[in-house]
Design a protein around this motif. Sequence first.
Motif, PDB file in Angstrom:
ATOM      1  N   UNK A   1       0.825  -1.212   0.000  1.00 51.10           N
ATOM      2  CA  UNK A   1       0.000   0.000   0.000  1.00 51.10           C
ATOM      3  C   UNK A   1       0.861   1.264   0.000  1.00 51.10           C
ATOM      4  N   UNK A   2       1.936   1.240   0.775  1.00 52.58           N
ATOM      5  CA  UNK A   2       2.852   2.386   0.776  1.00 52.58           C
ATOM      6  C   UNK A   2       3.435   2.595  -0.612  1.00 52.58           C
ATOM      7  N   UNK A   3       3.899   1.508  -1.229  1.00 54.27           N
ATOM      8  CA  UNK A   3       4.512   1.630  -2.545  1.00 54.27           C
ATOM      9  C   UNK A   3       3.497   2.123  -3.578  1.00 54.27           C
ATOM     10  N   UNK A   4       2.261   1.646  -3.478  1.00 55.66           N
ATOM     11  CA  UNK A   4       1.224   2.116  -4.388  1.00 55.66           C
ATOM     12  C   UNK A   4       0.970   3.606  -4.238  1.00 55.66           C
ATOM     13  N   UNK A   5       0.984   4.078  -2.994  1.00 58.73           N
ATOM     14  CA  UNK A   5       0.790   5.503  -2.744  1.00 58.73           C
ATOM     15  C   UNK A   5       1.921   6.330  -3.339  1.00 58.73           C
ATOM     16  N   UNK A   6       3.150   5.840  -3.187  1.00 55.65           N
ATOM     17  CA  UNK A   6       4.304   6.561  -3.730  1.00 55.65           C
ATOM     18  C   UNK A   6       4.294   6.533  -5.256  1.00 55.65           C
ATOM     19  N   UNK A   7       3.911   5.395  -5.846  1.00 57.37           N
ATOM     20  CA  UNK A   7       3.816   5.354  -7.314  1.00 57.37           C
ATOM     21  C   UNK A   7       2.708   6.269  -7.820  1.00 57.37           C
ATOM     22  N   UNK A   8       1.670   6.487  -7.014  1.00 58.63           N
ATOM     23  CA  UNK A   8       0.662   7.480  -7.377  1.00 58.63           C
ATOM     24  C   UNK A   8       1.296   8.857  -7.486  1.00 58.63           C
ATOM     25  N   UNK A   9       2.225   9.147  -6.579  1.00 59.37           N
ATOM     26  CA  UNK A   9       2.955  10.418  -6.633  1.00 59.37           C
ATOM     27  C   UNK A   9       3.838  10.487  -7.879  1.00 59.37           C
ATOM     28  N   UNK A  10       4.475   9.375  -8.231  1.00 61.63           N
ATOM     29  CA  UNK A  10       5.288   9.341  -9.450  1.00 61.63           C
ATOM     30  C   UNK A  10       4.441   9.694 -10.668  1.00 61.63           C
ATOM     31  N   UNK A  11       3.279   9.045 -10.787  1.00 68.09           N
ATOM     32  CA  UNK A  11       2.412   9.289 -11.937  1.00 68.09           C
ATOM     33  C   UNK A  11       1.907  10.728 -11.969  1.00 68.09           C
ATOM     34  N   UNK A  12       1.659  11.292 -10.800  1.00 65.36           N
ATOM     35  CA  UNK A  12       1.239  12.697 -10.748  1.00 65.36           C
ATOM     36  C   UNK A  12       2.369  13.612 -11.216  1.00 65.36           C
ATOM     37  N   UNK A  13       3.602  13.292 -10.836  1.00 61.75           N
ATOM     38  CA  UNK A  13       4.749  14.086 -11.284  1.00 61.75           C
ATOM     39  C   UNK A  13       4.945  13.973 -12.791  1.00 61.75           C
ATOM     40  N   UNK A  14       4.741  12.776 -13.327  1.00 57.22           N
ATOM     41  CA  UNK A  14       4.886  12.576 -14.769  1.00 57.22           C
ATOM     42  C   UNK A  14       3.812  13.365 -15.518  1.00 57.22           C
ATOM     43  N   UNK A  15       2.596  13.370 -14.995  1.00 56.99           N
ATOM     44  CA  UNK A  15       1.519  14.141 -15.625  1.00 56.99           C
ATOM     45  C   UNK A  15       1.853  15.633 -15.613  1.00 56.99           C
ATOM     46  N   UNK A  16       2.434  16.083 -14.516  1.00 55.63           N
ATOM     47  CA  UNK A  16       2.811  17.490 -14.405  1.00 55.63           C
ATOM     48  C   UNK A  16       3.902  17.842 -15.423  1.00 55.63           C
ATOM     49  N   UNK A  17       4.840  16.926 -15.633  1.00 55.04           N
ATOM     50  CA  UNK A  17       5.949  17.175 -16.550  1.00 55.04           C
ATOM     51  C   UNK A  17       5.539  17.117 -18.011  1.00 55.04           C
ATOM     52  N   UNK A  18       4.634  16.186 -18.334  1.00 55.14           N
ATOM     53  CA  UNK A  18       4.328  15.921 -19.742  1.00 55.14           C
ATOM     54  C   UNK A  18       2.953  16.410 -20.178  1.00 55.14           C
ATOM     55  N   UNK A  19       2.065  16.642 -19.219  1.00 58.72           N
ATOM     56  CA  UNK A  19       0.702  17.032 -19.541  1.00 58.72           C
ATOM     57  C   UNK A  19      -0.175  15.881 -19.975  1.00 58.72           C
ATOM     58  N   UNK A  20       0.326  14.644 -19.809  1.00 60.60           N
ATOM     59  CA  UNK A  20      -0.427  13.474 -20.241  1.00 60.60           C
ATOM     60  C   UNK A  20      -0.472  12.409 -19.154  1.00 60.60           C
ATOM     61  N   UNK A  21      -1.516  11.594 -19.211  1.00 58.49           N
ATOM     62  CA  UNK A  21      -1.577  10.431 -18.346  1.00 58.49           C
ATOM     63  C   UNK A  21      -0.571   9.387 -18.833  1.00 58.49           C
ATOM     64  N   UNK A  22      -0.202   8.481 -17.949  1.00 60.92           N
ATOM     65  CA  UNK A  22       0.851   7.520 -18.245  1.00 60.92           C
ATOM     66  C   UNK A  22       0.319   6.150 -18.642  1.00 60.92           C
ATOM     67  N   UNK A  23       1.061   5.508 -19.525  1.00 62.70           N
ATOM     68  CA  UNK A  23       0.935   4.076 -19.752  1.00 62.70           C
ATOM     69  C   UNK A  23       1.781   3.424 -18.663  1.00 62.70           C
ATOM     70  N   UNK A  24       1.158   2.638 -17.818  1.00 65.68           N
ATOM     71  CA  UNK A  24       1.800   2.099 -16.618  1.00 65.68           C
ATOM     72  C   UNK A  24       2.168   0.651 -16.900  1.00 65.68           C
ATOM     73  N   UNK A  25       3.460   0.393 -17.123  1.00 71.81           N
ATOM     74  CA  UNK A  25       3.941  -0.951 -17.429  1.00 71.81           C
ATOM     75  C   UNK A  25       4.537  -1.552 -16.168  1.00 71.81           C
ATOM     76  N   UNK A  26       3.920  -2.618 -15.679  1.00 67.78           N
ATOM     77  CA  UNK A  26       4.388  -3.257 -14.448  1.00 67.78           C
ATOM     78  C   UNK A  26       4.826  -4.683 -14.740  1.00 67.78           C
ATOM     79  N   UNK A  27       5.684  -5.180 -13.886  1.00 68.03           N
ATOM     80  CA  UNK A  27       6.172  -6.555 -14.047  1.00 68.03           C
ATOM     81  C   UNK A  27       6.102  -7.280 -12.706  1.00 68.03           C
ATOM     82  N   UNK A  28       5.534  -8.468 -12.709  1.00 66.41           N
ATOM     83  CA  UNK A  28       5.588  -9.394 -11.577  1.00 66.41           C
ATOM     84  C   UNK A  28       5.069  -8.743 -10.301  1.00 66.41           C
ATOM     85  N   UNK A  29       5.891  -8.687  -9.258  1.00 69.58           N
ATOM     86  CA  UNK A  29       5.479  -8.058  -8.003  1.00 69.58           C
ATOM     87  C   UNK A  29       5.058  -6.609  -8.219  1.00 69.58           C
TER      88      UNK A  29
END
Length: 350
Positions: free
Chosen positions: A199-227
């Motif tokens: 849950x902590x990691x998910x919350x922090x990755x939410x922050x990552x995606x928000x930062x990416x949206x701020x930088x690019x103006x677009x939502x992200x394609x979220x590519x995850x692997x395994x865990x």
Amino acid sequence: MILGAVAVAAVAIVACTSGQQKQEPQGLVIEKQGVFSSGGRVTEPITGEYDPTQNWLDQERKGTTTHVDHANTFYQIPAVGTGNPIVFLHGYGQTRTGWQSTPDGREGWSDLFLKKGYPVFLVDQPRRGAAGATEEIVTDPGDVSGGKFKVGEQAWYTHFRIGRVAPERYEGSQFPEGDEAQRQFFCQMTPNTGNYDERLFGSVLSDVLADVQQMTGKKSIYVTHSQGGRVGWQTATENIAAIVAVEPGFAPQIGSEEYQKFLAAKVPMLFLFGDYIENGPEDIQSTGFWRMVLGQCREFAAQYNKDGGNAKVIYLPDEGIKGNSHFMFQEMNNSEIADLVEKWLKEHNL
């Protein structure tokens, strides 16, 4: 907040042509690249008053604090391209390194998708790799034993379906051949510095995606692997354009809170699975495990689509693509699988 971003002028990166899948040299121009941290927190000050005259000589570190439990992201933005940004999240025991190259020195998915016109953002999750700072050092028995990093390369090799026993590979395997390739692969493995907290990691990755949206103006394609797939289900949806889950640790349980939030946000999903699952060795426990994961993801996709969502599960052998392990994005046909992903993205205008 984005910290420490570094921009560079156009940089020419030439594709490596070594390895068994020969690739022609092809220039890649990077308009901007850098590193930033997202999320995390600052620890409470250690009891006492900070003494600047002693600073690091004070072994009790009185009055000092530490930034911990953030994510660290390396990004590159190509000079040519209009695709949505891709945020890559590694799996267990891995860092962003796995997306950047292959064990035999060919281009990884980060370069392949840059050439397709997608900005790439490569994350080290909290308590791993370049984001290792944490307050409580790991006690998880999955990572340490008797104070030492818990060994187990052979076990992971079998579980990842590269071969029955290292260095053997399954017949028809797409995993790069040779001792050096296996050494490079095993050297990617790294422990957590702190305990695993989904849950902590998910919350922090939410922050990552928000930062990416701020930088690019677009939502992200979220590519995850395994865990990383499990962390993906704990991530907020507002900045996700689509999810590509490479052999995730299961899909959200049908009807669960996670299921409902992705359905409500109408997030399209692509699940990818390699070979040696339906045709894997019957006496190896992991074969049953991966069959269970594949079956559960198929059930998820069927219900998700029935409820108005958009999900697709690709078992690569059904597409005539054989020989892939859990690490399909690092194997000899990784560009073919990247093309398959790109086709799906284009179908969704991404």
